[in-house]
Design a protein around this motif. Structure first.
Motif, short mmCIF file in Angstrom:
data_model
loop_
_atom_site.label_atom_id
_atom_site.label_comp_id
_atom_site.label_asym_id
_atom_site.label_seq_id
_atom_site.Cartn_x
_atom_site.Cartn_y
_atom_site.Cartn_z
N LYS A 132 1.97 -2.65 -6.32
CA LYS A 132 2.28 -1.42 -5.59
C LYS A 132 1.00 -0.65 -5.26
CE LYS A 132 4.34 1.59 -8.10
NZ LYS A 132 5.38 2.31 -8.89
N GLY A 133 0.88 -0.26 -3.99
CA GLY A 133 -0.28 0.50 -3.55
C GLY A 133 -1.48 -0.35 -3.17
N THR A 134 -1.37 -1.67 -3.34
CA THR A 134 -2.45 -2.59 -3.00
C THR A 134 -2.14 -3.31 -1.69
OG1 THR A 134 -2.96 -2.99 -5.33
CG2 THR A 134 -3.76 -4.61 -3.75
N VAL A 135 -3.11 -3.33 -0.78
CA VAL A 135 -2.92 -4.04 0.49
C VAL A 135 -3.02 -5.54 0.22
CG1 VAL A 135 -3.76 -4.41 2.83
CG2 VAL A 135 -3.85 -2.12 1.81
N LEU A 136 -1.99 -6.28 0.61
CA LEU A 136 -1.90 -7.73 0.36
C LEU A 136 -1.95 -8.47 1.69
CD1 LEU A 136 1.07 -7.57 -2.18
CD2 LEU A 136 -1.37 -7.78 -2.74
N SER A 137 -2.83 -9.46 1.79
CA SER A 137 -2.90 -10.26 3.01
C SER A 137 -1.74 -11.24 3.06
CB SER A 137 -4.22 -11.03 3.07
OG SER A 137 -4.24 -12.05 2.06
N ARG A 138 -1.45 -11.73 4.26
CA ARG A 138 -0.41 -12.75 4.41
C ARG A 138 -0.72 -13.97 3.55
NH1 ARG A 138 -0.23 -10.24 9.38
NH2 ARG A 138 1.86 -9.93 10.27
N GLU A 139 -2.00 -14.36 3.54
CA GLU A 139 -2.40 -15.55 2.78
C GLU A 139 -2.17 -15.35 1.29
OE1 GLU A 139 -4.22 -14.00 5.06
OE2 GLU A 139 -4.13 -15.48 6.70
N GLU A 140 -2.51 -14.17 0.79
CA GLU A 140 -2.34 -13.89 -0.63
C GLU A 140 -0.87 -13.89 -1.02
OE1 GLU A 140 -3.48 -10.41 -3.91
OE2 GLU A 140 -4.09 -10.23 -1.80
N ILE A 141 -0.04 -13.28 -0.20
CA ILE A 141 1.40 -13.26 -0.49
C ILE A 141 1.95 -14.68 -0.49
CG2 ILE A 141 3.65 -12.45 0.30
CD1 ILE A 141 2.12 -10.11 1.67
N THR B 139 2.46 -1.83 7.34
CA THR B 139 1.48 -2.80 7.85
C THR B 139 0.11 -2.14 7.93
OG1 THR B 139 3.16 -3.91 9.19
CG2 THR B 139 0.85 -4.30 9.77
N ARG B 140 -0.89 -2.83 7.42
CA ARG B 140 -2.27 -2.40 7.60
C ARG B 140 -2.90 -3.39 8.57
NH1 ARG B 140 -0.38 1.47 5.85
NH2 ARG B 140 -0.82 2.56 3.90
N LYS B 141 -2.98 -2.99 9.83
CA LYS B 141 -3.38 -3.90 10.90
C LYS B 141 -4.71 -4.57 10.59
CE LYS B 141 -3.62 -4.16 15.94
NZ LYS B 141 -3.52 -3.41 17.21
N GLY B 142 -4.68 -5.90 10.67
CA GLY B 142 -5.88 -6.68 10.41
C GLY B 142 -6.10 -7.00 8.94
N PHE B 143 -5.28 -6.40 8.07
CA PHE B 143 -5.46 -6.64 6.62
C PHE B 143 -4.21 -7.22 5.96
CE2 PHE B 143 -8.49 -3.31 7.68
CZ PHE B 143 -9.66 -3.78 7.10
N GLY B 144 -3.03 -6.70 6.28
CA GLY B 144 -1.83 -7.23 5.65
C GLY B 144 -0.77 -6.16 5.46
N PHE B 145 -0.16 -6.13 4.25
CA PHE B 145 0.96 -5.24 4.00
C PHE B 145 0.77 -4.53 2.66
CE2 PHE B 145 2.40 -8.94 6.35
CZ PHE B 145 3.01 -8.38 7.46
N VAL B 146 1.41 -3.37 2.54
CA VAL B 146 1.38 -2.63 1.28
C VAL B 146 2.75 -1.96 1.09
CG1 VAL B 146 0.45 -0.57 2.42
CG2 VAL B 146 0.17 -0.86 -0.07
#
Length: 231
Positions: A172-181, A221-228
């Protein structure tokens, strides 16, 4: 550890049974849905390998029935039907994994072990720590495998959606990339990339289920970074 193979192709089922027995698994075979239901109802099944093409019932329907009886038992669909629509239907029906025939036995074995490990880790985590993960008014219960929002509104998720949401909440609260997820949700090397489109589908589905009808949105969505996930 007991595995149930549900497949009308008896030669394949028997071959898989012999192979799995070599690794210490006890294996039962059901050639149709009716027999499979009885074996699951009787209990003692730790994992199900399920073919979609069955003589008496759709494998998707049987998957939903098994999932309704047992929310934690891992279900691996092993079938000749390999389109993206088939895979989505399988996951929506409640399967934890989807493999297209023909499959190398060593790969199937890795998938079986990974799904069993995930199932037991999820159960043990519910015993060793708080059984609930939360953000804002959303509550995920690890032991009951339920999700609620706004006090008492249940949110129905497939096992894969549940796993993704659990990973979001544990970070929670951490931006996660598509690859990491993807790497933390899918188990086979290289499988994460192959399922990139599926991951987008699941995140969109999660948003519809936990955000669409609520004023406070949680998945961002954090554009260019992933999701949080955060309030």
């Amino acid at each position: 550890m007991r595995i149930l193979i549900v497949d009308e192709e008896i030669k394949l089922a028997v071959a898989l049974k012999h192979g799995l027995k070599e690794y210490g698994f006890r294996v039962s075979i059901a050639l149709d849905g009716a027999t499979a239901r009885k074996l699951v109802e009787f209990g003692g099944i730790n994992l199900v390998i399920l073919e979609i093409n069955l003589p008496d019932v759709s494998g998707y329907e049987l998957c939903r029935d098994i999932r309704a009886q047992n929310s934690q038992i891992p279900i691996i669909i092993l079938t000749t039907q390999g389109t993206i629509e088939n895979k989505l239907a399988g996951f929506d029906a409640g399967s934890d994994d989807y493999i297209v025939k023909p499959v190398d036995f060593s790969e199937l074995l890795v998938r079986i072990k990974a799904n069993i490990k995930r199932s037991y880790q999820s159960y043990e985590s519910g015993l060793g720590e708080s059984t609930q993960l939360t953000v804002a008014d959303l509550i995920l219960d690890l032991r009951q495998k339920t999700v609620n929002r706004a006090g008492n509104k249940p949110v129905s998720l497939t096992p894969r959606e549940f796993a993704i949401l659990e990973y979001f909440l544990r970070n929670k609260g951490t931006v996660l990339s598509r690859e990491e997820i993807a790497q933390n949700i899918w188990d086979m090397p290289g499988e994460a990339g192959a399922n990139a489109n599926l991951l987008n589908v699941y995140i969109n589905s999660l948003r519809k289920k936990i955000d669409k009808d609520f004023d406070t949105k949680l998945i961002h969505t954090r554009k260019g970074f992933g999701f949080v996930i955060e309030e």
